[in-house]
Motif scaffolding. Structure first.
Motif, short mmCIF file in Angstrom:
data_model
loop_
_atom_site.label_atom_id
_atom_site.label_comp_id
_atom_site.label_asym_id
_atom_site.label_seq_id
_atom_site.Cartn_x
_atom_site.Cartn_y
_atom_site.Cartn_z
N SER A 113 0.64 -1.05 -0.03
CA SER A 113 0.33 0.34 -0.09
C SER A 113 0.78 1.37 -0.17
O SER A 113 -0.15 1.62 0.00
CB SER A 113 -0.90 -0.13 1.47
N PHE A 114 2.53 1.18 -0.14
CA PHE A 114 2.95 2.68 -0.33
C PHE A 114 3.29 3.02 -0.92
O PHE A 114 3.04 4.44 -1.70
CB PHE A 114 4.61 2.04 0.75
N ARG A 161 10.25 6.48 -3.12
CA ARG A 161 10.10 7.53 -2.79
C ARG A 161 10.73 7.44 -1.30
O ARG A 161 10.10 7.84 -0.34
CB ARG A 161 8.02 7.27 -1.22
N LEU A 162 11.91 6.86 -1.40
CA LEU A 162 12.54 6.94 0.11
C LEU A 162 12.96 8.32 0.06
O LEU A 162 13.22 9.52 1.16
CB LEU A 162 13.81 6.90 0.26
N GLY A 163 13.18 9.34 -0.91
CA GLY A 163 13.43 10.65 -0.67
C GLY A 163 12.55 11.56 0.69
O GLY A 163 12.87 12.60 0.81
N ILE A 212 12.95 10.62 9.40
CA ILE A 212 12.72 8.77 10.28
C ILE A 212 14.21 8.58 9.97
O ILE A 212 14.83 9.03 9.65
CB ILE A 212 11.83 9.05 9.66
N ASP A 213 14.26 8.25 11.12
CA ASP A 213 16.12 7.33 11.23
C ASP A 213 15.86 5.84 10.40
O ASP A 213 16.56 5.03 10.62
CB ASP A 213 16.32 6.93 12.29
N ALA A 214 15.06 5.24 10.47
CA ALA A 214 14.52 3.92 10.50
C ALA A 214 12.99 3.45 9.52
O ALA A 214 12.34 4.31 10.10
CB ALA A 214 14.69 2.97 10.63
N ILE A 215 13.43 2.32 8.42
CA ILE A 215 12.15 2.19 7.96
C ILE A 215 11.98 0.66 8.68
O ILE A 215 12.73 -0.36 8.70
CB ILE A 215 12.47 2.06 6.66
N GLU A 243 19.66 1.92 -1.63
CA GLU A 243 19.13 3.53 -1.61
C GLU A 243 19.08 3.82 0.55
O GLU A 243 19.11 5.13 -0.04
CB GLU A 243 18.11 3.77 -2.23
N ALA A 244 18.53 3.51 1.44
CA ALA A 244 17.78 4.19 2.44
C ALA A 244 19.14 4.13 3.18
O ALA A 244 18.86 5.20 3.70
CB ALA A 244 17.32 2.78 2.67
#
Length: 558
Positions: free
Chosen positions: A18-19, A36-38, A45-48, A87-88
């Motif tokens: 759903s992201f 969409r990490l940008g 945020i610090d982490a996903i 990338e993250a």
């Protein structure tokens, strides 16, 4: 990236389907996440944390895993995963992945082998197969009920065509429970942990971390009617009577058994072999808080989700108590408290905190539910609750879309619903689809920017246009701006590493405390309250003079 980063981290949960959808098939994917990490870096945020993306028949949105060491084609490939992690990390964002050790999919090669094997075989010993009760074995081995409704046992047909043994599934019938007394199961999960750690993941959120071990003999058990589906005692939305609170002896024989701690001590040793503070976070619906703290003792997991806080109503006295209890319980074992208001299993807090009828976790909300709030008052309360939470010492978890003020989608059409709870209860419970509707990124784009086409695995409401990220970008009064500003001030003032000091002299409806050089005042009542002197660093709503309105939280320079 500092040592023990997890003690103060702001961690953002991504529900992959759903992201963001890169290929336009209506299902979110890993490439969509990477693209969409940008936006998440900008959010601060610090982490996903990613919900499951593994090979799966998707009977329970990926929590029914058929292969723990590969990516489902719905979401991409292992190469897509590696690219996303790279990338993250390049953006300073750590990556936590979901691990589902309580059960597999019935499509897992182990379970297929168990079905083909005979009773008493090594293949069946990996799962919880039992003979039935009664003269002909036609009665289930016990009376346990599935979290999703209906019986927790299903009977198999043996190779010769006769009715045979039963297998346990605390969730859907397509999710057979592993037998964690089996050494082969334990070794397999050590292999799985190493597979993902070697690919660079920073930790694991452990699904159903209070399950896995069942009481010896699998005794009958009837849970209290008012309990949550995952074993938590509380009911979201309204205060509970004291006698509903669970005591340690009240545990179901399939939740919170002492044997789970041996598993996590083993896993902790394994993670400690890796550099850079890899972490274990427990999804453990356990009451009371001092008992939950056992999951995060120094040689076990690093964090446990604070569901007691999530299920606390918007009430100052209740909030003060749960904050005190949380800080004390986790500090007693040297762990940070975590704070969370929404996730993929609960009604979004922009709706939940204003519901006026009891709504047990897992039941969900729909058109026939009672006590449904209006959107604007619900959002106002949610913004105030978020501003309160982000000022607390410890680590915080955010659920995708809450930074946009997304409400629970109440009117998902019946024929579009996909949660197993909906089907297993014959529509009596709506389940969790309402918090899982794909995100809006651009207000005028197809599928509101979720993907390049109009396809969306759950239908998106028209309200998504006004709540889309691009519609909120640059608006200082938007919920997106509130989250971004709060996370920035939280980081600047190091609130995650701070110490809470209650401030006396306020009405009972006020939560007031100091954390370092920030004073936080939240008004859960109906009347404005006069504020002390101090520069306003953040406010969940605009206000005039020094009168803090109802359902508003403010941060002041101490």
């Amino acid at each position: 990236m500092t040592s023990e980063w997890w003690r103060t981290a702001a961690i953002y949960q991504i529900y992959p389907r759903s992201f963001a959808d890169a290929n336009g098939d209506g299902m979110g994917d890993l490439a969509g996440i990477t693209s969409r990490l940008g936006a998440l870096q900008e959010l601060g945020i610090d982490a996903i944390w990613l919900s499951p993306f593994y090979t799966s028949p998707q009977r329970d949105a990926g929590y029914d895993v058929a292969d723990y060491c590969d990516v489902d084609p719905l979401f991409g490939t292992l190469a897509d995963f590696d690219a996303m992690v790279a990338e993250a990390h390049a953006r300073g964002i750590r990556v936590i992945v979901d691990l589902v050790p309580n059960h597999s999919s019935d499509a897992h090669e182990w379970f297929q082998a168990a079905l083909a094997a005979a009773p008493g075989s090594a293949e069946r010993a990996r799962y919880l197969f039992r003979d039935g009760r009664g003269a002909d074995g036609s009665e289930a081995p016990n009376n346990w009920e599935s979290v999703f409704g209906g019986p927790a046992w299903s009977r198999v047909v043996e190779a010769d065509g006769t009715p045979g043994q039963w297998y346990l599934h605390l969730f859907d019938s397509s999710q057979p429970d592993f037998d964690w007394t089996n050494d082969e199961v334990r070794e397999e999960f050590r292999r799985i942990l190493r597979f993902w750690l070697d690919r660079g993941v920073d930790g694991f959120r452990v699904d159903v971390a209070h399950g896995m071990i069942k009481a010896e003999g699998l005794p009958d058990f009837t849970p209290p009617a008012e309990g949550g589906s995952m074993g938590g005692a509380a009911t979201s939305g309204v205060p509970l009577e004291p006698e509903i609170s669970a005591e340690p002896g009240d545990s179901a024989p399939y939740w919170g058994q002492d044997g789970v701690h041996e598993i996590y001590r083993d896993w902790r040793k394994l993670l400690d072999e890796y550099p850079d503070d890899r972490v274990l976070a427990a999804e453990a619906w356990v009451d009371p808080l001092p008992r939950l703290a056992k999951w995060v003792r120094p040689d076990e997991m690093h964090q446990a989700f604070n569901f007691a806080y999530l299920e606390t109503p918007w009430n100052a006295d209740a909030l003060r108590h749960v904050i005190d209890d949380s800080l004390a319980a986790f500090a007693a074992v040297g762990a940070p408290s975590t704070w969370v208001l929404s996730n993929h299993d609960v009604v979004r807090h922009a709706t939940r905190l204003s519901v006026t009828e009891a709504n047990p976790q897992g039941h969900g909300l729909g058109p026939r539910s009672k006590g449904l709030p209006e959107y604007a008052p619900g959002l106002r309360r949610a913004r105030a609750a978020t501003a309160l939470m982000l000022a607390l010492p410890g680590s915080v978890y955010l659920y995708q879309g809450e930074e946009l003020g997304l409400p629970e989608v109440i009117d998902v059409p019946d024929d579009a619903r996909q949660d197993p709870t909906w089907f297993r209860t014959n529509g009596e419970r709506y389940g969790r689809d309402g918090c899982r509707v794909p995100l809006p990124w651009e207000s005028t784009a197809p599928s509101y920017g979720f993907g390049p086409t109009d396809a969306s695995w759950l239908p998106q409401p028209e309200q998504w246009a006004e709540l889309a990220r691009d519609a909120q970008q640059g608006d200082p009064a938007s919920t997106l701006s509130l989250y971004r500003d709060a996370l920035a001030v939280r980081r600047t003032h190091d609130l995650g590493a701070g110490t809470l000091e209650w401030l006396p002299g306020y009405p009972e409806s006020i939560v007031a405390f100091r954390n370092g050089d920030v004073v936080v005042i939240a008004n859960t009542g109906d009347s404005p309250v006069e504020l002390p002197a101090g520069e306003v660093l953040l406010s969940s709503e605009p206000f005039e003079a020094r009168a803090l309105p109802a359902d508003t939280t403010v941060w002041l320079a101490a």
